[in-house]
Design a protein around this motif. Structure first.
Motif, PDB file in Angstrom:
ATOM      1  N   GLY A 138      -5.529  -7.946  -2.879  1.00 21.41           N
ATOM      2  CA  GLY A 138      -5.319  -6.546  -2.537  1.00 21.41           C
ATOM      3  C   GLY A 138      -6.658  -5.853  -2.403  1.00 21.41           C
ATOM      4  O   GLY A 138      -6.943  -4.881  -3.112  1.00 21.41           O
ATOM      5  N   LEU A 139      -7.477  -6.355  -1.497  1.00 24.44           N
ATOM      6  CA  LEU A 139      -8.859  -5.900  -1.349  1.00 24.44           C
ATOM      7  C   LEU A 139      -9.031  -4.995  -0.136  1.00 24.44           C
ATOM      8  O   LEU A 139      -8.319  -5.136   0.865  1.00 24.44           O
ATOM      9  N   ASP A 140     -10.009  -4.086  -0.212  1.00 24.92           N
ATOM     10  CA  ASP A 140     -10.371  -3.290   0.958  1.00 24.92           C
ATOM     11  C   ASP A 140     -11.749  -3.704   1.484  1.00 24.92           C
ATOM     12  O   ASP A 140     -12.356  -2.994   2.270  1.00 24.92           O
ATOM     13  N   ASN A 141     -12.213  -4.853   1.046  1.00 30.15           N
ATOM     14  CA  ASN A 141     -13.541  -5.342   1.405  1.00 30.15           C
ATOM     15  C   ASN A 141     -13.394  -6.577   2.285  1.00 30.15           C
ATOM     16  O   ASN A 141     -12.901  -7.617   1.837  1.00 30.15           O
ATOM     17  N   GLU A 177      -4.456   1.058   5.327  1.00 32.92           N
ATOM     18  CA  GLU A 177      -5.360   2.092   5.836  1.00 32.92           C
ATOM     19  C   GLU A 177      -4.507   3.277   6.243  1.00 32.92           C
ATOM     20  O   GLU A 177      -3.853   3.248   7.292  1.00 32.92           O
ATOM     21  N   GLY A 178      -4.492   4.287   5.386  1.00 33.19           N
ATOM     22  CA  GLY A 178      -3.658   5.438   5.675  1.00 33.19           C
ATOM     23  C   GLY A 178      -2.191   5.047   5.735  1.00 33.19           C
ATOM     24  O   GLY A 178      -1.644   4.460   4.811  1.00 33.19           O
ATOM     25  N   PRO A 281      -9.358   5.121   3.676  1.00 37.24           N
ATOM     26  CA  PRO A 281      -8.382   6.073   3.154  1.00 37.24           C
ATOM     27  C   PRO A 281      -7.070   5.377   2.775  1.00 37.24           C
ATOM     28  O   PRO A 281      -6.579   4.517   3.508  1.00 37.24           O
ATOM     29  N   ALA A 282      -6.510   5.758   1.631  1.00 38.58           N
ATOM     30  CA  ALA A 282      -5.302   5.101   1.144  1.00 38.58           C
ATOM     31  C   ALA A 282      -4.236   6.132   0.807  1.00 38.58           C
ATOM     32  O   ALA A 282      -4.535   7.243   0.389  1.00 38.58           O
ATOM     33  N   ILE A 283      -2.986   5.734   1.013  1.00 35.70           N
ATOM     34  CA  ILE A 283      -1.835   6.574   0.690  1.00 35.70           C
ATOM     35  C   ILE A 283      -0.946   5.777  -0.250  1.00 35.70           C
ATOM     36  O   ILE A 283      -0.647   4.602  -0.008  1.00 35.70           O
ATOM     37  N   ALA A 284      -0.511   6.410  -1.329  1.00 38.22           N
ATOM     38  CA  ALA A 284       0.228   5.704  -2.379  1.00 38.22           C
ATOM     39  C   ALA A 284       1.485   5.031  -1.847  1.00 38.22           C
ATOM     40  O   ALA A 284       1.814   3.903  -2.233  1.00 38.22           O
ATOM     41  N   SER A 285       2.228   5.707  -0.967  1.00 35.85           N
ATOM     42  CA  SER A 285       3.474   5.131  -0.467  1.00 35.85           C
ATOM     43  C   SER A 285       3.216   3.882   0.364  1.00 35.85           C
ATOM     44  O   SER A 285       3.998   2.919   0.307  1.00 35.85           O
ATOM     45  N   LEU A 289       4.632   0.037  -0.456  1.00 30.21           N
ATOM     46  CA  LEU A 289       5.393  -0.752   0.509  1.00 30.21           C
ATOM     47  C   LEU A 289       4.751  -2.114   0.739  1.00 30.21           C
ATOM     48  O   LEU A 289       5.426  -3.153   0.715  1.00 30.21           O
ATOM     49  N   ILE A 290       3.438  -2.134   0.954  1.00 32.49           N
ATOM     50  CA  ILE A 290       2.744  -3.395   1.227  1.00 32.49           C
ATOM     51  C   ILE A 290       2.744  -4.288  -0.003  1.00 32.49           C
ATOM     52  O   ILE A 290       2.934  -5.505   0.085  1.00 32.49           O
ATOM     53  N   ALA A 291       2.544  -3.706  -1.185  1.00 34.90           N
ATOM     54  CA  ALA A 291       2.565  -4.496  -2.417  1.00 34.90           C
ATOM     55  C   ALA A 291       3.930  -5.156  -2.614  1.00 34.90           C
ATOM     56  O   ALA A 291       4.024  -6.320  -3.023  1.00 34.90           O
ATOM     57  N   ALA A 292       5.003  -4.416  -2.322  1.00 37.39           N
ATOM     58  CA  ALA A 292       6.344  -4.985  -2.436  1.00 37.39           C
ATOM     59  C   ALA A 292       6.514  -6.173  -1.496  1.00 37.39           C
ATOM     60  O   ALA A 292       7.104  -7.197  -1.866  1.00 37.39           O
TER      61      ALA A 292
END
Length: 434
Positions: A138-141, A177-178, A281-285, A289-292
């Motif tokens: 779950g990386l942003d790099n 991303e958003g 930029p990240a949005i909690a929702s 969804l992606i984690a699920a």
């Protein structure tokens, strides 16, 4: 199982104790053995940020009990709006340890145990990663994701000529991303890898030094100037700690002062964090969804209870809720799973600097500061500064002159080795002049 039928993980166990038309008929065996394997599976979560917090929670609620998490960052106040495992009192503490402690306290009654590992993924060797049955990233790099992808491919044993299935560790990769996100399943040697789709990612934004130093126009230019120029002037030889609130506050103050000098609005602490740490930029929702989706794939990979994603899912929530799944094909010339060399044709009159620029703009590589070496020695090296200065005279020389020098810097068509901070492995390059 004693907790079957509504208690603890009853919702998951009901799926794992009965046949299903969606399950793999050759691999899925409903019953206690499958449940036992799920509980014994060792899962490594890479990253304890916005995605990582959601993934850890979902894994614990889905029946996984032996969970590990690795992260090098500390908690910043800007994390608190979406990384729900952290609180105000946790600011300054390590993300991995706080996230693990939170899950263990809240969901320990389900049998879940999260073990924290603090550090860079590159700090751990092959022996460490071989302990796990699957990895969820779950990386942003981009660089870290490329490194992990290449490492898992290198770990596959091919001594018999064919990949040994027992050495293949699946990588389930996600990113957001958003309002957009993606989830994918990477089975080393069997599916396309992360680098196969690298050209789908936008290139890393790097601001020219002449622009940020002489004609800044954007607030980002002011932040970059504070990092690249002012920090070195004020703290020579000291590396900027991007996870230090004190260092980041200093950069913010310097960027704000420079912006005021040039009449540029928009420099904020949050912007400074975004530029320096390349924060997306990240949005909690979207993270939820992606984690699920990632954990659902982990459950299917571990138990064969359903068809595994083939192999790339995109979520686009800008104007609605829309997902698209498609098989991302392997690239024959992929540097990781294809084992291919990069061949470039260049005019004889083109310079070494132009070759480096071409490497930097290559969509399938996305290099930042490439260095090249040949069988004769160094063609050009970016760091350390002292060595770079010894070879800078070559930058404006033509490739023809470099190959015809006495002795030649490199020979046309020979295997050159390219290294770069963005490259997970060394790259073999052949240059042919025309």
């Amino acid at each position: 199982m004693s907790d079957l039928g509504g208690q603890k993980h009853g919702h998951v166990y009901r799926v794992l104790t009965q046949n299903s038309p969606f399950a793999d008929p050759d691999a899925f065996e409903p019953g206690a053995d499958t449940i036992g394997y799920l509980r014994e599976s060792k899962v490594l979560v890479i990253g304890a940020g916005g995605l990582g917090c959601e993934i850890l929670k979902d894994l614990a609620l889905s029946g996984f009990t032996d969970i590990h998490v690795i992260d090098m960052d500390t908690i910043d106040v800007t994390n608190l709006n979406r990384q729900f495992l952290f609180r105000q009192a946790d600011v300054g503490k390590t993300k991995a340890e706080v996230a693990a402690a939170f899950i263990n306290k809240r969901l320990g009654h389900l049998g879940a145990k999260v073990t924290a590992h603090v550090g860079k993924i590159q700090d751990f060797d092959e022996t460490f990663y071989r302990k796990f049955n699957l990895l969820i990233a779950g990386l942003d790099n981009i660089a870290a994701r490329r490194w992990m992808n290449a490492t898992l491919h290198d770990m596959v044993d091919r001594t018999s000529g064919e990949p040994d299935p027992s050495t293949i560790i699946p990588l389930i990769d996600g990113g957001t991303e958003g309002f957009k996100g993606q989830a994918r399943v990477i089975i080393p040697t069997m599916t396309s890898c992360f680098d196969c789709s690298l050209d789908a990612f936008p290139p890393q934004v790097n601001y020219p030094l002449c622009t940020i130093a002489e004609t800044p126009r954007l607030p980002e230019h002011c932040v970059e100037y504070a990092v690249v120029v002012l920090w070195e002037q004020r703290f020579p030889g000291q590396k900027l700690n991007r996870d230090s609130p004190a260092d980041m506050q200093w950069v913010y103050e310097q960027a704000k002062d420079r912006a005021a000098t040039f009449g540029i609005p928009g420099v904020t602490y949050q912007l400074t964090m975004g530029v320096v740490k390349r924060i997306i930029p990240a949005i909690a929702s979207t993270n939820a969804l992606i984690a699920a989706a990632l954990v659902a794939e982990a459950l299917k990979v571990a138990t064969y209870c359903g068809p595994v994603l083939n192999n790339y899912m995109m979520y686009m929530g800008q104007q609605g809720v829309y997902t698209h799944t498609f098989p991302y094909q392997k690239k024959e010339d992929c540097m990781v799973c294809g084992g291919a060399k990069l061949t470039m044709k260049r005019p004889k009159s083109s310079t070494l600097q132009e070759l480096l620029d071409e490497l930097g703009s290559h969509p399938s590589l996305q290099l930042s500061r490439p260095s090249i070496s040949s069988t004769s020695g160094i063609v050009f090296m970016q760091n350390p500064k002292a060595i770079r200065e010894q070879h800078e005279y070559k930058l404006q020389m033509s490739l023809k002159d470099l190959t015809q020098a006495d002795p030649p810097v490199f020979s046309e068509g020979e295997d050159l080795i390219v290294t770069d901070p963005m490259l997970p492995t060394k790259l073999t390059l052949q240059v042919h002049l025309e």
